[in-house]
Motif scaffolding. Structure first.
Motif, PDB file in Angstrom:
ATOM      1  N   THR A   1      48.274  61.269   7.563  1.00 61.76           N
ATOM      2  CA  THR A   1      46.838  61.160   7.794  1.00 61.76           C
ATOM      3  C   THR A   1      46.393  59.756   7.440  1.00 61.76           C
ATOM      4  O   THR A   1      46.568  59.334   6.287  1.00 61.76           O
TER       5      THR A   1
ATOM      6  N   ASP B   1      54.753  66.370  -4.191  1.00 64.12           N
ATOM      7  CA  ASP B   1      53.884  67.437  -3.676  1.00 64.12           C
ATOM      8  C   ASP B   1      52.844  66.837  -2.739  1.00 64.12           C
ATOM      9  O   ASP B   1      52.327  67.512  -1.854  1.00 64.12           O
TER      10      ASP B   1
ATOM     11  N   TYR C   1      59.695  68.180   3.785  1.00 63.05           N
ATOM     12  CA  TYR C   1      59.013  68.814   4.923  1.00 63.05           C
ATOM     13  C   TYR C   1      57.718  69.482   4.456  1.00 63.05           C
ATOM     14  O   TYR C   1      57.687  70.097   3.406  1.00 63.05           O
ATOM     15  N   ASN C   2      56.674  69.337   5.203  1.00 59.70           N
ATOM     16  CA  ASN C   2      55.378  69.980   4.943  1.00 59.70           C
ATOM     17  C   ASN C   2      54.587  69.399   3.773  1.00 59.70           C
ATOM     18  O   ASN C   2      53.612  69.986   3.333  1.00 59.70           O
ATOM     19  N   THR C   3      55.025  68.267   3.231  1.00 59.49           N
ATOM     20  CA  THR C   3      54.260  67.620   2.159  1.00 59.49           C
ATOM     21  C   THR C   3      53.068  66.893   2.790  1.00 59.49           C
ATOM     22  O   THR C   3      53.250  66.151   3.755  1.00 59.49           O
ATOM     23  N   PRO C   4      51.862  67.065   2.235  1.00 61.29           N
ATOM     24  CA  PRO C   4      50.733  66.304   2.775  1.00 61.29           C
ATOM     25  C   PRO C   4      50.950  64.805   2.544  1.00 61.29           C
ATOM     26  O   PRO C   4      51.243  64.380   1.426  1.00 61.29           O
ATOM     27  N   CYS C   5      50.847  64.019   3.615  1.00 62.14           N
ATOM     28  CA  CYS C   5      51.126  62.577   3.541  1.00 62.14           C
ATOM     29  C   CYS C   5      49.932  61.785   4.072  1.00 62.14           C
ATOM     30  O   CYS C   5      49.350  62.140   5.102  1.00 62.14           O
TER      31      CYS C   5
END
Ligand code: OAD
Length: 247
Positions: free
Chosen positions: A227, A183, A206-210
């Protein structure tokens, strides 16, 4: 101090958010374990192909054992740092899976309970002939050197339970499966230059905060939109936890 922060876990439907962490040598740097590729790092002092490759090991077992014995003895003298401890404390409110390229046991000593080692563990030994056979893998106190003539359960020469260059990485499939369930994904203290571990950043859904915590710019991760916290592990982990509360 940070360990007292009030985390706001994602507990809709009683499910803890799953944080997957990929660590490398940099997370242990502030504990006093030297990295490989920074200035003064191990691969600036030693030749990895002589000491940490399977062919080098076969050519000169004594030199390779000496290299690992020194690293084993040094590991006995260091302690987990703030970053290791915060990752362990996050288990109170999150599901935390750690995938580490490190052969040290500092995540475990800090209290993390779900740690997958990709490159083996210095606290364990195995045999030259069947290094991944569970029956050959045992623990050996870090300050006891492995010497020529020490035998594993299969009768072959004892060696450290570490993955050497030229050997497969048996845990990589498990690691991919874990990353695919993230997640939140955070990379800490790795130059992302050694494969197949480096490729795990491409397995994140896709779209997982990294995020990536490293004092240096790691292009492979920033190119994918991670980030960056351009900071050491001990400072960067606090910034990461603050941000977690906002996700
Ligand atoms: P490297 O030495 O390649 O990279 C260490 C990373 O840690 C670099 O990106 C540094 O900028 C960063 N770093 C340094 N100090 C830090 C600090 N205080 N806090 C956070 N980050 C810091 O080490 P790895 O990427 O772990 O494999 O190396 C990968 C593999 O190469 C190792 O597992 C080992 C090695 O050869 C084998 O031996 C099979």
């Amino acid at each position: 101090m940070l360990l007292n922060l009030h985390y706001q876990p994602h507990d809709d439907m009683n499910e803890k958010k799953h944080i997957v962490v990929l660590t490398g040598a940099g997370i242990s740097a502030e504990s006093g374990v030297v990295t490989f590729r920074d200035i003064g790092g191990l691969w600036h002092i030693y030749n990895p192909m002589e000491l940490a490759s399977i062919n080098g090991f076969r050519r000169n077992r004594e030199a390779a054992l000496d290299f690992y014995n020194k690293r084993r003895a040094q590991l006995a003298t260091v302690e987990p740092n703030h970053a290791h401890k915060v990752l362990a404390a996050l288990e109170n409110d999150y599901r935390v899976s750690i995938i580490t390229q490190n052969v040290d046991d500092l995540h475990e000593r800090a209290g993390s309970t779900d740690v997958l080692h990709l490159h083996g563990e210095l606290s364990k030994v195995t045999g030259m002939n069947n290094p991944n056979d569970r029956r050959c893998i045992t623990t050996k106190p870090l300050n006891e050197p492995i010497v020529i003539g020490d035998k594993a359960a299969d009768g072959s020469q004892m060696r450290p339970f570490v993955v050497m260059f030229g050997e497969p990485v048996p845990n990589i499939t498990r690691a991919h499966n874990i990353v695919e369930q993230a997640d939140v994904f955070v990379v800490i203290g790795t130059s992302l230059t050694v494969y197949p571990a480096a490729d795990l950043i491409n397995a994140v859904p896709y779209n997982t905060p990294c995020f990536i915590i490293d004092p240096n710019e790691i292009d492979a991760a920033t190119d994918l939109g991670f980030t960056p916290f351009k900071d050491t592990a001990c400072r960067g982990i606090d910034r990461f936890v603050e941000l977690l509360n906002e996700l």
